[in-house]
Design an enzyme around this catalytic site. Structure first.
Site, PDB file in Angstrom:
ATOM      1  N   LYS A  93      30.863 -76.798   7.308  1.00  0.00           N
ATOM      2  CA  LYS A  93      29.865 -75.865   7.834  1.00  0.00           C
ATOM      3  C   LYS A  93      30.256 -74.395   7.650  1.00  0.00           C
ATOM      4  CE  LYS A  93      27.106 -78.568  10.965  1.00  0.00           C
ATOM      5  NZ  LYS A  93      27.769 -79.905  10.989  1.00  0.00           N
ATOM      6  N   GLU A 115      21.140 -71.837  16.681  1.00  0.00           N
ATOM      7  CA  GLU A 115      20.956 -72.948  17.612  1.00  0.00           C
ATOM      8  C   GLU A 115      21.899 -74.045  17.161  1.00  0.00           C
ATOM      9  OE1 GLU A 115      17.824 -72.835  15.451  1.00  0.00           O
ATOM     10  OE2 GLU A 115      18.882 -74.266  14.182  1.00  0.00           O
ATOM     11  N   SER A 380      33.142 -84.644   4.682  1.00  0.00           N
ATOM     12  CA  SER A 380      32.525 -83.444   5.257  1.00  0.00           C
ATOM     13  C   SER A 380      33.301 -82.847   6.421  1.00  0.00           C
ATOM     14  CB  SER A 380      31.083 -83.738   5.682  1.00  0.00           C
ATOM     15  OG  SER A 380      31.048 -84.795   6.619  1.00  0.00           O
TER      16      SER A 380
END
Ligand SMILES: *Cc1c(COP(=O)(O)O)cnc(C)c1O
Length: 400
Positions: A93, A115, A380
């Site tokens: 991320k 968010e 990931s």
């Protein structure tokens, strides 16, 4: 903007039937500004220099491409792991939040809104805001605030204000509504989206920032096996950003098969699932047209997955298009299958994956590969955050 690929976004922000920008009129100027400037800024030499420097010195890139020998032996094929779990903050991320925070700075924005559902994107955003000394407000459903306490504490330590949202189902979609409301009221704020979702240009912007994953895979494979494309790339899909990054430079290389893995939850037909392509229909979610799980009258169906990061009722328009055109193959993996795959990877390679990531590994049991097949699985994220789910599973195994 010239369209280089039938799988990439067109000049109207669409991927085939999907994408676009379905937003309240008051957001048009904000979106228009982004649409006008994101490519020019992110392709400029000064931006690229700063982005690459932070990816190298702050995130720790390039992330290794590791030949998983014992796993390869077990499944009789050649498996390589792209180690996004080794990035600073433990997942892919941060590649995106670094890119967007630099864009926000270039646009002279002083305040960042985000968010988050599970809190992973909130932490990645709070991290880069601390790094840049920018104000950070993170909207999070009240239910998620309660069940993701460690990430809430991380965000607060990093200096973010976490706003618990009490409306609706008190989860991600309500947090999204609040973030958008905030953005309407604060035109000088930057809205930092965490996956390849949202109105155009976000899906393309986020995919470009994550594309560093497949860019590295290409030269790393070339270095290791003398060719730059694998036979398969496998990645899990929540909104789809790690998969978009891992697929990006291979979408036009049709000899590379793309495999996207969604969370089947307790089973595709159990009523507790996040298998969007299996059950979804076309609709508008989070400002773009895509596939989503909805009732006949268009209400969003609450998704379920053991992994918080895949617990999303839709997929981004890029993936909806890959599904629609048959360019990527989609699988649904259950909670149980993901747990099994996580334990197997841990035992064979000494790598504890995030629960999200574990879904990608479960495909090894569902599909037959040839001994010569070169398979890249995108790792990931790391699994430290998921030990509370893994421990009871391991204890059950021991008692059987
Ligand atoms: C958030 C998350 C995902 C799912 O998000 P995508 O946008 O689909 O990549 C997958 N894995 C990890 C480790 C995550 O934190």
């Amino acid at each position: 903007m010239k369209r280089a690929s039938k799988y990439q976004v067109d000049e109207h922000g669409f991927y085939g039937r999907f994408g676009g920008s379905y937003i309240p009129e008051m957001l048009y100027p904000h979106i228009e500004e982004l649409q006008q400037k994101y490519i020019e800024i992110s392709e400029s030499e000064s931006f690229k220099k700063e982005f690459n420097k932070l990816l190298k010195d702050y995130v720790g890139r390039p992330s290794p491409l590791f030949f998983a020998e014992r796993l390869s032996n077990k499944y009789a094929c050649q498996i390589y792991l792209k180690r996004e779990d080794l990035n600073h903050t433990g997942a892919h991320k941060v590649n995106n939040t670094i890119g967007q925070i630099l864009l926000a700075k270039a646009l002279n924005k002083k305040r960042i809104i985000a968010e988050t559902g599970a809190g992973q994107h909130g932490v990645a955003t709070a991290t880069v805001c601390a790094l840049m000394g920018l104000e950070c407000v993170v909207y999070m459903g009240e239910k998620d605030v309660a069940r993701q306490a460690p990430n809430v504490n991380r965000m607060r330590m990093l200096g973010a204000r976490v706003e618990a949202v009490r409306s609706g189902s008190k989860t991600l979609k309500d947090a999204t509504n609040e973030a958008i409301r905030d953005w309407i009221n604060h035109p000088d704020s930057y809205y930092l989206i965490g996956s390849v979702v949202g109105p155009a240009p976000y899906p393309d912007m986020v995919a470009r920032f994550q594309a560093v994953i497949s860019e590295e895979i290409k030269w790393q494979l070339e270095e290791k096996i003398g060719r730059h494309h694998p036979d398969y790339v496998i990645a899990c899909v929540g909104g789809g950003s790690n998969a978009a990054g891992a697929f990006y430079h291979f979408v036009d290389q049709e000899e590379t098969q793309l495999i996207a893995v969604e969370a089947g939850g307790e089973g595709v037909h159990s009523g507790k699932t996040a298998a969007t392509t299996a059950l979804g229909t076309i609709g508008i979610l989070h400002g773009s047209k895509s596939l989503m799980m909805q009732t006949a009258d268009g209400q969003v169906v609450e998704p379920h997955s053991i992994s918080a990061g895949l617990d999303y009722p839709g997929i981004g328009p890029f993936h909806a298009h890959l599904y629609d055109t048959g360019r990527a193959e989609f699988h649904a993996v259950t909670d149980q299958e993901a747990l099994e795959a996580a334990l197997e990877l841990t035992k064979l390679e000494g790598i504890i994956p995030a629960l999200e990531t574990a879904h990608a590994f479960a495909v090894l049991k569902k599909k037959a590969f040839l001994p010569k097949d070169v398979i890249v699985i995108n790792v990931s994220g790391r699994g430290d955050k998921d030990l509370a789910s893994y421990i009871p599973y391991i204890q059950n195994q021991e008692h059987e």
